[in-house]
Design a protein around this motif. Structure first.
Motif, PDB file in Angstrom:
ATOM      1  N   THR A  92       0.864   4.118   5.636  1.00  0.00           N
ATOM      2  CA  THR A  92       1.393   3.910   4.476  1.00  0.00           C
ATOM      3  C   THR A  92       3.079   4.729   4.237  1.00  0.00           C
ATOM      4  N   PRO A  93       3.428   3.837   3.867  1.00  0.00           N
ATOM      5  CA  PRO A  93       3.585   3.109   2.573  1.00  0.00           C
ATOM      6  C   PRO A  93       4.110   2.061   3.762  1.00  0.00           C
ATOM      7  N   GLN A  94       3.403   0.463   3.892  1.00  0.00           N
ATOM      8  CA  GLN A  94       2.948  -0.401   4.375  1.00  0.00           C
ATOM      9  C   GLN A  94       2.961  -1.841   3.095  1.00  0.00           C
ATOM     10  N   LYS A  95       3.048  -2.789   3.639  1.00  0.00           N
ATOM     11  CA  LYS A  95       3.279  -4.469   3.483  1.00  0.00           C
ATOM     12  C   LYS A  95       2.353  -5.440   4.165  1.00  0.00           C
ATOM     13  N   LEU A  96       1.207  -5.213   3.644  1.00  0.00           N
ATOM     14  CA  LEU A  96      -0.206  -6.091   3.942  1.00  0.00           C
ATOM     15  C   LEU A  96      -0.483  -7.565   4.142  1.00  0.00           C
ATOM     16  N   LEU A 113       0.722  -0.827  -0.201  1.00  0.00           N
ATOM     17  CA  LEU A 113       0.007   0.253  -0.099  1.00  0.00           C
ATOM     18  C   LEU A 113       1.201   1.350  -0.067  1.00  0.00           C
ATOM     19  N   THR A 114       1.066   2.210  -0.900  1.00  0.00           N
ATOM     20  CA  THR A 114       1.566   3.426  -0.889  1.00  0.00           C
ATOM     21  C   THR A 114      -0.096   4.537  -1.172  1.00  0.00           C
ATOM     22  N   SER A 115       0.705   5.646  -1.056  1.00  0.00           N
ATOM     23  CA  SER A 115       0.049   6.921  -1.610  1.00  0.00           C
ATOM     24  C   SER A 115       1.098   8.013  -0.782  1.00  0.00           C
ATOM     25  N   SER A 116       0.483   9.225  -1.590  1.00  0.00           N
ATOM     26  CA  SER A 116       1.419  10.499  -2.207  1.00  0.00           C
ATOM     27  C   SER A 116       1.586  11.196  -1.701  1.00  0.00           C
ATOM     28  N   VAL A 117       0.720  11.170   0.347  1.00  0.00           N
ATOM     29  CA  VAL A 117       1.051  10.866   1.579  1.00  0.00           C
ATOM     30  C   VAL A 117       1.430  10.120   2.478  1.00  0.00           C
TER      31      VAL A 117
END
Length: 84
Positions: free
Chosen positions: A42-46, A23-27
């Motif tokens: 985020t960022p995270q591997k879930l 999971l990634t995002s701009s913020v």
């Protein structure tokens, strides 16, 4: 011979069938799975169990939420990237 008073059975844990979901995002965003907070950002591997899920990324500063319906397939990778 005296019969035992009780028997102990040791069960092996069954591995959860699911997938890794990067999971990634701009913020930096809070991560919710099926409406429940993961207490991660985020960022995270879930790791997510197989099946249908709603993953929501929430920007804590603006309060904007970006929901995503996903079908998790065991052993596959399902990536989510959201821009706020």
């Amino acid at each position: 011979m005296v019969p035992p008073l009780f028997t102990i059975t040791v069960l092996k844990p069954v591995p959860a069938l699911g997938a890794t979901c990067p999971l990634t995002s701009s913020v930096p965003a809070l991560i919710y799975v099926d409406g429940r907070s993961t207490k991660m950002m985020t960022p995270q591997k879930l790791s997510v169990p197989a099946g249908p899920h709603k993953i929501t990324l929430l920007d804590p500063e603006s309060g904007k939420a970006k929901p995503q319906d996903v079908e998790i397939v065991a052993g596959k990778t399902a990536s989510i990237d959201k821009r706020f």
